[in-house]
Design a protein around this motif. Structure first.
Motif, PDB file in Angstrom:
ATOM      1  N   LEU A  28      51.185  39.099  54.983  1.00 22.51           N
ATOM      2  CA  LEU A  28      51.076  39.635  56.257  1.00 22.51           C
ATOM      3  C   LEU A  28      51.725  40.781  56.550  1.00 22.51           C
ATOM      4  O   LEU A  28      51.360  41.709  57.299  1.00 22.51           O
ATOM      5  N   GLY A  29      52.811  40.958  55.959  1.00 20.95           N
ATOM      6  CA  GLY A  29      53.764  42.220  56.176  1.00 20.95           C
ATOM      7  C   GLY A  29      52.982  43.304  55.495  1.00 20.95           C
ATOM      8  O   GLY A  29      52.919  44.401  56.015  1.00 20.95           O
ATOM      9  N   TRP A  30      52.515  43.015  54.384  1.00 18.04           N
ATOM     10  CA  TRP A  30      51.521  44.048  53.560  1.00 18.04           C
ATOM     11  C   TRP A  30      50.304  44.504  54.573  1.00 18.04           C
ATOM     12  O   TRP A  30      50.112  45.589  54.534  1.00 18.04           O
ATOM     13  N   TYR A  31      49.791  43.427  55.119  1.00 20.40           N
ATOM     14  CA  TYR A  31      48.452  43.751  56.062  1.00 20.40           C
ATOM     15  C   TYR A  31      48.958  44.614  57.196  1.00 20.40           C
ATOM     16  O   TYR A  31      48.064  45.496  57.385  1.00 20.40           O
ATOM     17  N   HIS A  32      50.229  44.259  57.562  1.00 17.75           N
ATOM     18  CA  HIS A  32      50.517  45.300  58.843  1.00 17.75           C
ATOM     19  C   HIS A  32      50.892  46.500  58.547  1.00 17.75           C
ATOM     20  O   HIS A  32      51.269  47.397  59.485  1.00 17.75           O
ATOM     21  N   LEU A  33      51.109  46.851  57.195  1.00 20.75           N
ATOM     22  CA  LEU A  33      51.312  48.216  56.866  1.00 20.75           C
ATOM     23  C   LEU A  33      50.158  48.966  56.357  1.00 20.75           C
ATOM     24  O   LEU A  33      50.197  50.064  55.812  1.00 20.75           O
ATOM     25  N   ARG A  34      48.948  48.434  56.757  1.00 20.87           N
ATOM     26  CA  ARG A  34      47.682  49.070  56.402  1.00 20.87           C
ATOM     27  C   ARG A  34      47.628  50.611  57.047  1.00 20.87           C
ATOM     28  O   ARG A  34      47.259  51.408  56.377  1.00 20.87           O
ATOM     29  N   LEU A  35      48.105  50.931  58.154  1.00 21.25           N
ATOM     30  CA  LEU A  35      47.862  52.193  58.939  1.00 21.25           C
ATOM     31  C   LEU A  35      48.882  53.164  57.701  1.00 21.25           C
ATOM     32  O   LEU A  35      48.391  54.336  57.641  1.00 21.25           O
ATOM     33  N   LEU A  36      50.048  52.761  57.577  1.00 19.35           N
ATOM     34  CA  LEU A  36      51.049  53.679  56.741  1.00 19.35           C
ATOM     35  C   LEU A  36      50.339  53.611  55.288  1.00 19.35           C
ATOM     36  O   LEU A  36      50.489  54.613  54.858  1.00 19.35           O
ATOM     37  N   ARG A  37      49.816  52.486  54.724  1.00 21.21           N
ATOM     38  CA  ARG A  37      49.240  52.761  53.513  1.00 21.21           C
ATOM     39  C   ARG A  37      47.897  53.819  53.434  1.00 21.21           C
ATOM     40  O   ARG A  37      47.725  54.334  52.355  1.00 21.21           O
ATOM     41  N   ARG A  38      47.265  53.594  54.544  1.00 22.39           N
ATOM     42  CA  ARG A  38      46.016  54.884  54.494  1.00 22.39           C
ATOM     43  C   ARG A  38      46.717  56.113  54.768  1.00 22.39           C
ATOM     44  O   ARG A  38      46.039  56.889  53.846  1.00 22.39           O
ATOM     45  N   ILE A  39      47.595  56.328  55.502  1.00 21.30           N
ATOM     46  CA  ILE A  39      48.160  57.615  55.454  1.00 21.30           C
ATOM     47  C   ILE A  39      48.804  58.176  54.176  1.00 21.30           C
ATOM     48  O   ILE A  39      48.433  59.176  53.562  1.00 21.30           O
ATOM     49  N   VAL A  40      49.678  57.337  53.342  1.00 26.38           N
ATOM     50  CA  VAL A  40      49.805  57.541  52.144  1.00 26.38           C
ATOM     51  C   VAL A  40      48.786  57.670  51.069  1.00 26.38           C
ATOM     52  O   VAL A  40      48.672  58.842  50.371  1.00 26.38           O
ATOM     53  N   ALA A  41      47.754  56.970  51.122  1.00 23.72           N
ATOM     54  CA  ALA A  41      46.720  57.226  50.169  1.00 23.72           C
ATOM     55  C   ALA A  41      45.883  58.510  50.416  1.00 23.72           C
ATOM     56  O   ALA A  41      45.613  59.338  49.457  1.00 23.72           O
ATOM     57  N   LYS A  42      45.785  58.825  51.565  1.00 21.18           N
ATOM     58  CA  LYS A  42      45.235  60.123  52.123  1.00 21.18           C
ATOM     59  C   LYS A  42      45.897  61.377  51.394  1.00 21.18           C
ATOM     60  O   LYS A  42      45.601  62.481  51.268  1.00 21.18           O
TER      61      LYS A  42
END
Length: 152
Positions: A135-149
């Motif tokens: 769930l923690g990993w899921y809630h980091l999705r926005l940050l993960r999208r930014i890092v991926a971009k």
């Protein structure tokens, strides 16, 4: 004595037939171990790993559990990340945007154990810590999208 070479051959069957057999076995009250295909559950479950499933029988679901469900004629094994009205919200750990909305009737089974194909120790994926980590990993999705971009 002649060797039986048919044992090592791979047979390809449709997802419909495969999951019909999975459902039949689950309906008999047995557990089923299936191979996960795809990258949607990375980093926790890899393509080729296997998971042990038990039939869903309408019991209350806890956030973070891993569910096998049918979503628009497609079978998914994803994490329960929320509930919206009468729909359960599922998301793959590796997905940065996609979510599925399924009803209780679409849920086939709940995952309990994860067996890495690398031969590592089996992981109880229904333990509180394992669910919270997902769930923690899921809630980091926005940050993960930014890092991926930024990496592009």
């Amino acid at each position: 004595m002649a060797e039986n070479t048919n044992d090592s051959k791979t047979r390809v069957i449709s997802n419909e037939d495969y999951f019909a057999e999975v459902q039949r076995i689950l309906n008999e009250g047995k557990e089923v171990r299936i191979r996960v295909k795809g990258k949607s559950m990375r980093p926790f479950i890899q393509d080729g790993d296997t998971v042990l499933l038990r039939a869903y029988q309408g019991e209350p679901l806890v956030l973070g559990c891993n569910i096998l469900a049918k979503d628009n004629d497609k079978f998914v094994f994803h994490r329960l990340v929320g509930k919206k009205k009468n729909q359960y919200v599922l998301a793959g750990d590796g997905n940065l945007l996609l979510r599925e909305y399924v009803g209780a009737k679409d849920i086939i089974a709940i995952g309990y154990m994860h067996y890495p194909q690398t031969g590592g120790e089996a992981v109880d994926i229904n333990r509180k810590w394992t669910r919270l980590r997902g769930l923690g990993w899921y809630h980091l999705r926005l940050l993960r999208r930014i890092v991926a971009k930024l990496k592009r």
